[in-house]
Design a protein around this motif. Structure first.
Motif, PDB file in Angstrom:
ATOM      1  N   THR A 178       0.855  -1.195   0.000  1.00 56.63           N
ATOM      2  CA  THR A 178       0.000   0.000   0.000  1.00 56.63           C
ATOM      3  C   THR A 178       0.887   1.239   0.000  1.00 56.63           C
ATOM      4  OG1 THR A 178      -0.111  -0.014   2.424  1.00 56.63           O
ATOM      5  CG2 THR A 178      -1.877  -1.133   1.248  1.00 56.63           C
ATOM      6  N   ARG A 179       0.279   2.389  -0.296  1.00 63.47           N
ATOM      7  CA  ARG A 179       1.017   3.643  -0.233  1.00 63.47           C
ATOM      8  C   ARG A 179       0.167   4.677   0.491  1.00 63.47           C
ATOM      9  NH1 ARG A 179       0.805   6.923  -5.915  1.00 63.47           N
ATOM     10  NH2 ARG A 179      -1.424   7.301  -5.877  1.00 63.47           N
ATOM     11  N   LEU A 180       0.798   5.746   0.906  1.00 59.99           N
ATOM     12  CA  LEU A 180       0.069   6.809   1.581  1.00 59.99           C
ATOM     13  C   LEU A 180      -0.903   7.456   0.611  1.00 59.99           C
ATOM     14  CD1 LEU A 180       2.851   8.639   3.629  1.00 59.99           C
ATOM     15  CD2 LEU A 180       1.380   6.758   4.343  1.00 59.99           C
ATOM     16  N   ALA A 181      -2.062   7.877   1.115  1.00 55.78           N
ATOM     17  CA  ALA A 181      -3.036   8.584   0.279  1.00 55.78           C
ATOM     18  C   ALA A 181      -2.481   9.950  -0.092  1.00 55.78           C
ATOM     19  CB  ALA A 181      -4.354   8.735   1.037  1.00 55.78           C
ATOM     20  N   HIS A 182      -2.823  10.407  -1.283  1.00 52.91           N
ATOM     21  CA  HIS A 182      -2.394  11.720  -1.741  1.00 52.91           C
ATOM     22  C   HIS A 182      -3.647  12.556  -1.996  1.00 52.91           C
ATOM     23  CE1 HIS A 182       1.430   9.738  -3.581  1.00 52.91           C
ATOM     24  NE2 HIS A 182       1.378   9.655  -2.273  1.00 52.91           N
ATOM     25  N   GLY A 183      -3.580  13.819  -1.687  1.00 57.79           N
ATOM     26  CA  GLY A 183      -4.737  14.657  -1.970  1.00 57.79           C
ATOM     27  C   GLY A 183      -4.855  15.844  -1.055  1.00 57.79           C
ATOM     28  N   VAL A 184      -6.100  16.220  -0.752  1.00 53.74           N
ATOM     29  CA  VAL A 184      -6.378  17.423   0.020  1.00 53.74           C
ATOM     30  C   VAL A 184      -5.955  17.223   1.479  1.00 53.74           C
ATOM     31  CG1 VAL A 184      -8.173  19.031   0.758  1.00 53.74           C
ATOM     32  CG2 VAL A 184      -8.342  17.925  -1.487  1.00 53.74           C
ATOM     33  N   PRO A 185      -5.093  18.098   1.995  1.00 51.03           N
ATOM     34  CA  PRO A 185      -4.693  17.962   3.402  1.00 51.03           C
ATOM     35  C   PRO A 185      -5.821  18.373   4.338  1.00 51.03           C
ATOM     36  CG  PRO A 185      -3.746  19.946   2.460  1.00 51.03           C
ATOM     37  CD  PRO A 185      -4.444  19.229   1.338  1.00 51.03           C
ATOM     38  N   VAL A 186      -5.798  17.854   5.561  1.00 45.87           N
ATOM     39  CA  VAL A 186      -6.796  18.237   6.557  1.00 45.87           C
ATOM     40  C   VAL A 186      -6.691  19.738   6.797  1.00 45.87           C
ATOM     41  CG1 VAL A 186      -7.513  17.959   8.955  1.00 45.87           C
ATOM     42  CG2 VAL A 186      -6.744  15.970   7.653  1.00 45.87           C
TER      43      VAL A 186
END
Length: 201
Positions: A171-179
């Protein structure tokens, strides 16, 4: 060229401090002045701490972390999940994940990422030792916690291919909108990754 305003010992202190990440010449001068002003409470103890660190710090032969013991504190921690290995580029990434408290697994520090431009090849990284550790019967999942850069993703693909024969969950870390992030301030790449990695609400 600016003239020296202090003796060679102080100038050397400033020059060494200026090599630190985030410290330019001006910041290094301010830091040096602060150390000198607080010689008894700051400079002396810092010098002692650095001397002890230089003598005792070692690289963990198992995971690549830095500590004062080998194996390191994390590798010796029996409470950690032995079935998960988190792969990171550098020790600073390991420390960042530890600060978050998000995972209580074991780590593997690659010591960098593949880079054709910089001449970094697979044999320069701790990939062979990762494959060896991933082959252990207890290991079930590899989490690729590598930076979302071209070199980071190239390295992630290479690692995935290197351990494909082990039939592990990768698996890999999710990428996208930060909290707490606002869409208007995000770059196009981040927004695209967020859309592609969307989850059910």
């Amino acid at each position: 060229m600016p003239q020296a305003v202090a003796g060679p010992e102080i100038e050397r202190l400033i020059q060494l401090l200026a090599r630190m990440p985030g410290l330019g010449p001006r910041s290094a001068r301010r830091a040096a002045l602060q150390l000198i002003k607080k010689r008894d409470t700051l400079l002396g103890p810092l010098a002692d701490a650095m001397r002890v660190a230089a003598e005792r710090i070692v690289v963990c032969q198992s995971c690549g972390n830095v500590d004062t013991s080998d194996p390191c504190t994390i590798c010796r921690d029996a409470a950690r999940d032995p079935s998960t290995l988190v792969v990171v580029e550098d020790v600073s990434d390991l420390w960042a994940l530890e600060r978050s408290g998000a995972v209580a697994a074991r780590y593997h520090v690659l010591g960098g990422v593949l880079s054709a431009l910089d001449g970094v090849r697979p044999e320069h990284l701790n990939i062979a030792s990762l494959v060896e550790r991933a082959s252990e019967p207890a290991v079930k999942e590899i989490i690729l916690a590598l930076n979302a850069t071209v070199d980071g993703q190239t390295t992630a693909h290479y690692v995935t291919e290197s351990i494909r024969h082990l039939n592990l969950k990768v698996t890999r870390l999710a990428h996208g909108v930060p909290v707490g992030g606002e869409l208007d301030y995000l770059d196009e790449g981040t927004l695209m990754a967020a859309i592609r990695s969307r989850t059910a609400f």
